[in-house]
Design a protein around this motif. Structure first.
Motif, short mmCIF file in Angstrom:
data_model
loop_
_atom_site.label_atom_id
_atom_site.label_comp_id
_atom_site.label_asym_id
_atom_site.label_seq_id
_atom_site.Cartn_x
_atom_site.Cartn_y
_atom_site.Cartn_z
N SER A 199 72.02 15.78 -6.37
CA SER A 199 72.14 15.70 -4.92
C SER A 199 71.10 14.76 -4.33
O SER A 199 69.94 14.75 -4.74
N GLY A 200 71.53 13.96 -3.37
CA GLY A 200 70.60 13.10 -2.65
C GLY A 200 70.38 11.74 -3.28
O GLY A 200 69.69 10.89 -2.72
N GLU A 201 70.97 11.51 -4.44
CA GLU A 201 70.74 10.23 -5.11
C GLU A 201 71.63 9.13 -4.53
O GLU A 201 72.68 9.41 -3.97
N PHE A 202 71.15 7.90 -4.65
CA PHE A 202 71.96 6.74 -4.26
C PHE A 202 72.40 6.07 -5.56
O PHE A 202 71.61 5.44 -6.23
N VAL A 203 73.69 6.26 -5.90
CA VAL A 203 74.20 5.72 -7.16
C VAL A 203 75.17 4.59 -6.87
O VAL A 203 76.04 4.73 -6.00
N VAL A 204 75.02 3.50 -7.58
CA VAL A 204 75.92 2.37 -7.40
C VAL A 204 76.83 2.26 -8.62
O VAL A 204 76.36 2.29 -9.75
N LEU A 205 78.14 2.19 -8.35
CA LEU A 205 79.10 1.93 -9.44
C LEU A 205 79.35 0.44 -9.45
O LEU A 205 79.85 -0.12 -8.48
N LEU A 206 78.98 -0.20 -10.54
CA LEU A 206 79.03 -1.66 -10.59
C LEU A 206 79.96 -2.12 -11.71
O LEU A 206 79.98 -1.53 -12.78
N THR A 255 86.53 1.58 -8.51
CA THR A 255 87.19 2.03 -7.29
C THR A 255 88.12 3.21 -7.58
O THR A 255 88.22 4.14 -6.78
N THR A 256 88.77 3.19 -8.75
CA THR A 256 89.63 4.31 -9.13
C THR A 256 88.82 5.60 -9.21
O THR A 256 89.26 6.65 -8.75
N LEU A 257 87.62 5.50 -9.75
CA LEU A 257 86.77 6.70 -9.84
C LEU A 257 86.43 7.21 -8.44
O LEU A 257 86.52 8.41 -8.15
N LEU A 258 86.08 6.27 -7.55
CA LEU A 258 85.74 6.65 -6.19
C LEU A 258 86.93 7.32 -5.50
O LEU A 258 86.80 8.37 -4.85
N ARG A 259 88.12 6.73 -5.69
CA ARG A 259 89.32 7.28 -5.06
C ARG A 259 89.71 8.62 -5.69
O ARG A 259 90.33 9.45 -5.04
N VAL A 292 78.88 14.26 -0.38
CA VAL A 292 78.77 12.94 -1.02
C VAL A 292 79.43 11.93 -0.10
O VAL A 292 80.55 12.16 0.36
N LEU A 293 78.75 10.85 0.17
CA LEU A 293 79.37 9.76 0.93
C LEU A 293 79.82 8.70 -0.06
O LEU A 293 79.04 8.20 -0.87
N LEU A 294 81.12 8.39 0.02
CA LEU A 294 81.69 7.40 -0.90
C LEU A 294 81.83 6.08 -0.17
O LEU A 294 82.44 6.03 0.89
N LEU A 295 81.26 5.04 -0.70
CA LEU A 295 81.33 3.73 -0.04
C LEU A 295 82.02 2.75 -0.95
O LEU A 295 81.53 2.44 -2.03
N ASP A 296 83.21 2.28 -0.51
CA ASP A 296 84.03 1.41 -1.35
C ASP A 296 83.81 -0.05 -0.93
O ASP A 296 84.45 -0.53 -0.01
N LEU A 326 77.48 7.32 -3.02
CA LEU A 326 78.11 6.74 -4.20
C LEU A 326 78.75 5.44 -3.74
O LEU A 326 79.67 5.44 -2.93
N PHE A 327 78.20 4.33 -4.20
CA PHE A 327 78.49 3.03 -3.62
C PHE A 327 79.14 2.14 -4.67
O PHE A 327 78.57 1.94 -5.74
N VAL A 328 80.32 1.61 -4.34
CA VAL A 328 81.02 0.74 -5.29
C VAL A 328 80.79 -0.71 -4.92
O VAL A 328 80.90 -1.08 -3.76
N THR A 329 80.47 -1.53 -5.89
CA THR A 329 80.35 -2.96 -5.61
C THR A 329 80.57 -3.76 -6.90
O THR A 329 80.48 -3.22 -7.99
N HIS A 330 80.90 -5.04 -6.72
CA HIS A 330 80.99 -5.91 -7.90
C HIS A 330 79.83 -6.90 -7.88
O HIS A 330 79.74 -7.78 -8.72
N ASP A 331 78.94 -6.73 -6.87
CA ASP A 331 77.85 -7.67 -6.67
C ASP A 331 76.58 -7.10 -7.29
O ASP A 331 76.02 -6.12 -6.80
#
Lengths: 356, 271, 292
Positions: free
Chosen positions: A39-46, A54-58, A165-169, A199-204
């Motif tokens: 809880s409380g972590e900022f995780v980036v899916l790259l 994005t499929t995981l986020l969705r 959890v906040l999901l950011l696509d 939980l933040f998705v990016t390709h950058d």
């Protein structure tokens, strides 16, 4: 939603998901992905596009049904719930603001869905608008706002629900570089202020480095490495990660009594954690090399290309077998370099890593 | 606008053909319009300007009665068809079940089948099931004919929106019912209006289905007019045909202007 | 840990799935059932008093359409009905062809105008489509009749001939041809045409080798939506052709009206339905070929 931090860990376990492509062939979007997010972590899916992030986020949001595995949030299984029953909220890449509603109406829409008192709704709307610094624009419609403003409104709308959890696509993908940098700092501030799991998705990769407490790197549906940005950068475990995050030179060869031989180069003083053996892959970041001077000489290499990048020089060298070696150097030596000449290459052996 | 290296005239025959098409399409309509104001008793010979024939049609009780029948069908038909079509567009979502595909193909079939087939089919079906040919049966025959047309603007408007908007609503805790009432329907209002208008015009114009499915007390305007036309040209028919031309055209022009102004004001706002 | 897949049905994205139910019910009962009923009727016997059917299976209706039996009991092909069907197909084919020849250039012409002009021209093409078909047909009665404009200009009187039917149908269906072709021509990337001219192609070559292949799906759609209603047309042959020349539409109408032979009428409707299906399949298959 009650704040029960400590119990709000997100547990993703063995999640798989396949799609059918237009020709009917099966494409694995997620292959047995497992990931624990405290809880409380900022995780980036790259990862590159189509890697499954994005499929995981969705799947966590509830827009995709997973084929296997489970997703737990705060000890409760959520992957069987419809999206509107899940205590998570999404910020979409396209913002997805309701075009017929003002910013304030967009935000209160989510709160009206839970039976919350009118007065409470009003104060929460004001609170989140304050948080994203959008108070002055609360009566604007989406079409009357800039991309950055719409982005803040979308963020406020999701945060008003106080998600676990906040999901950011890829929320910053549509913004220009300067605005993106500003929003990255804003996001970090908001993350600290709310204490919500992001939980933040990016390709950058730069964005991932800048934002994440931890980064989870995906490639073709698989989770290849999880770690802090420092770990991911300094100790990539696969060639994919090594090349996707930053640039590097990967050399294949054998190590015998602390000396690496292969691809036409010889490197001494290999660190002890890299065991002897043949067919070893070592990875060296461009900044671990230096030209003209250093402690540990690799020998003379031919200059293939010189790229002036303003604050630094990127020099591409070719070993005797033609293998490419990337070196990052100070601009001060520019005058001494010319393509086709040979130059002595040095390496800081402590920075050499190993990949599988 | 930027100067282009080539112009439309570089492609052969398209301009003369295009202009001829428009002449071909409008020559007959203009003729009807002009001859409605013909003074002469002879429907096809110009005898000077007059509006005398317009007053005669007001005395034609059969015409008025059939027009009322048509309106009494077209108005509820427009409402029901737009509602059913909206329900279809909203409820089907992205669903791709095979049963649903068959049913959806049936709903859309009147769009592609020759009307003579669907109309005799409907007659045969009603007679077999024992449904009398009255107002209700004709109304529903019109509704099924209009639904696929009414569906088109609604579907295309839904497609215009970012799907994430609807997902966002779910994500924010709205049940699918609330998504429909708070998001889908408010966004669909302009499309619902065009669906209704479309259905109204189709129902008002329909001849074949009405011919087979109407009973003695449901003679619609097109059926009555068809009877008149079989007798050949007459000054009175000139006027009726002109009205059939003017009324929907005006309606359409109002509709087009309205959407154009809306679009322009939207574009202005986006700048 | 693995768990099985749940229901494959997508939840309604725009609203509850159930609201599409009324459309499915009306589609099933008022479109599907009538098609089933006429198919069944085509295999039943004619009612004793003209109208309706009696529930006795027979192939009589189809035999009537295709064969005739002389007094000696010998069967031979009955060319009366086959002629009517053949004539209807030929007429629909000619109408479609002329609509293609006129419609393709018109649609391309419109699509190459600037946006605001396009909107006006498309509105102009669409308006006749919304004018009552009877009024449009009447316009041609006025033009083609004895003493009408064409007569006064020295043309022979065409009203109540097949020519009048042909003109009326072409007139009615030209917008049907222009609109789908325009829809694909509008998406044409102008720079492709510019490239073709730049490479030295003549106007005709650009039209035939570049533009037409690129808008072929619009053309296939146009062919289907012109040919099918032209094949089953009733109003234009009745009013402009004066019902002098029998076509399949009027033939079906007669079987359900004056001649009172519902099984034969149904058999003809089933044949028309089958032809429609063939056209739809053949214009759609092209699309699949392209996709694969």
């Amino acid at each position: 939603m009650v704040d029960d931090s400590g119990w709000a860990d997100l547990v993703i376990s063995g999640v798989s998901k396949s799609f059918r492509d237009p020709k009917g062939a099966e494409v694995k979007a997620l292959a047995e992905v497992s990931l624990n997010i405290p809880s409380g972590e900022f995780v980036v899916l790259l990862g590159p596009s189509g890697c499954g992030k994005t499929t995981l986020l969705r799947s966590i949001a509830g827009f995709e049904k997973i084929d296997a595995g489970y997703i737990n949030l705060g000890g409760t299984r959520i992957d069987l719930l419809p999206p509107h029953k899940r205590p998570v909220n999404t910020v979409f890449q396209s913002y997805a603001l309701f075009p017929h509603m003002t910013v304030a109406e967009n935000i209160s829409f989510g709160l009206e869905n839970e039976k919350i008192e009118k007065r409470e709704i009003k104060s929460r709307v004001a609170e989140v608008l304050e948080l994203v610094e959008m108070r002055a624009l609360s009566e604007r419609k989406p079409s009357q706002m800039s991309g950055g403003q719409q982005q803040r409104a979308a963020l406020a709308r999701a945060l008003a629900k106080k998600p676990k959890v906040l999901l950011l696509d890829e929320p910053l993908a549509a913004l220009d570089l300067k605005l993106r940098k500003t929003m990255q700092i804003e996001l970090k501030r908001i993350h600290r202020a709310t204490g919500t799991t992001f939980l933040f998705v990016t390709h950058d990769q730069n964005e991932a480095m800048a934002l994440g407490d931890r980064i989870a790197v995906f490639n073709s549906g698989q989770l290849v490495q999880v770690g802090t940005p420092f770990e991911i950068y300094t100790a990539p475990t696969t060639e994919f990660v090594a090349n996707f995050i930053g640039e590097s030179t990967v050399l294949t060869g054998s190590i015998d009594s602390r000396t690496f031989t292969g691809e036409g180069v010889k490197i001494q003083q290999i660190p002890n954690q890299i065991a002897d053996g043949s067919a070893k892959k070592i990875i060296i970041r461009p900044e671990a090399f230096s030209l003209f001077s250093g402690k540990n000489s690799v020998g003379q290499l031919r200059i293939k290309e010189i790229i002036f990048a303003g604050d630094a020089l990127e020099v591409l060298l070719a070993s005797s077998t033609g293998h490419e070696v990337r070196v990052k150097s100070d601009v001060s030596i520019l005058a001494q370099l010319s393509v086709g000449n040979e130059v002595e290459l040095f390496v800081d052996a402590a920075q050499i890593g190993q990949i599988n | 606008m930027r100067q282009r290296a080539w112009s439309v005239s570089n492609l052969p025959i398209i301009r003369p053909m295009g202009v001829s098409s428009l002449i071909f399409l409008y020559l007959p309509l203009l003729t009807v319009l002009i001859f409605a104001f013909n003074k002469s008793e002879d429907a096809t010979t110009w005898g000077g300007f007059s509006t005398r024939w317009f007053s005669t049609i007001l005395d034609n009780t059969d015409l008025i009665r059939s027009a009322k029948v048509s309106l009494s069908i077209a108005i509820p038909c427009a409402l029901i068809a737009a509602m059913i079509a909206a329900g279809l567009a909203i409820g089907m979502g992205r669903a791709t079940g095979s049963v649903q595909n068959v049913l959806r193909a049936l709903v859309n079939a009147p769009l592609v089948l020759p009307e003579i087939v669907t109309s005799v089919g409907t007659l045969a079906f009603f007679s077999q099931v024992g449904i009398p040919l009255r107002y209700g049966s004709l109304l529903f025959a019109h509704v099924v004919m209009c639904v696929p047309f009414a569906f088109l603007p609604i579907r295309s408007r839904l497609r215009d929106f970012d799907e994430n908007i609807f997902e966002a609503a779910r994500d924010l805790g709205a049940s699918s019912f609330r998504v429909m009432t708070k998001i889908s329907i408010p966004l669909l209002i302009p499309a619902l209006l065009s669906s209704g208008l479309l259905s109204f015009i189709i129902s008002m114009d329909d001849f074949l289905t009405s011919l087979f499915v109407s009973g003695p007390e449901t003679t619609t305007l097109p059926i009555y007019i068809f009877g008149l036309l079989k007798l050949g040209a007459s000054p009175e028919v000139n006027v009726i045909a002109a009205l059939l031309l003017i009324i929907p055209t005006l309606g359409l022009l109002v509709g087009i202007t309205w959407t154009a102004t809306r679009r322009r004001s939207n574009e202005a706002r986006h700048q | 840990m693995r768990i099985p897949v749940r229901s494959k049905r997508e939840p309604g994205i725009y609203g509850p799935n159930a609201v599409s139910f009324p459309a499915y019910v009306t589609g099933f009962f008022l479109v599907g059932m009538p098609l089933v009923v006429i198919t069944i009727f085509s295999f039943l016997s004619r009612g004793d008093f003209g109208s309706g059917v009696i529930r006795k299976f027979t192939l009589e209706a189809y035999r009537t359409v295709f064969f005739e039996t002389d007094l000696m009991g010998n069967s031979s092909f009955n060319f009366t009905y086959l002629h009517i069907i053949g004539r209807s197909v030929l007429l629909a084919f000619t109408v479609t062809l002329i609509c293609l020849i006129v419609g393709i250039p018109t649609a391309i012409w419109i699509a190459l105008q600037k946006k605001s002009t396009q909107r006006v021209l498309i509105a102009l093409v669409t308006i006749p489509f919304w004018v009552n078909v009877l009024a449009r047909t009447y316009a041609w009665m006025l033009l083609l009749s004895e003493g009408g404009l064409f007569d006064k200009l020295g043309s022979p009187v065409l009203l109540y001939t097949s020519w009048a039917t042909f003109i009326g149908l072409t007139y009615a269906f030209l917008p049907f041809m222009v609109l789908p072709i325009y829809a694909s021509a509008e998406k044409l990337d102008r720079s492709i045409l510019e490239a073709a001219f730049d490479l030295g192609a003549s106007g005709w070559r650009v039209l035939i080798r570049i533009v037409i292949p690129m808008i072929r799906f619009g053309i296939f759609a146009g062919i289907a939506i012109v040919f099918i209603p032209a094949l089953g047309a009733y109003v234009q042959p009745a009013l402009l052709g004066g019902n002098k020349v029998m076509l399949i539409g009027s033939l079906i109408n007669d079987q359900f009206g004056e001649s009172r032979n519902w099984p034969v009428g149904s058999a003809l409707a089933v044949l028309l339905l089958a032809m429609t299906g063939l056209i739809l399949l053949s214009t759609r298959r092209r699309k699949l070929e392209f996709a694969s």
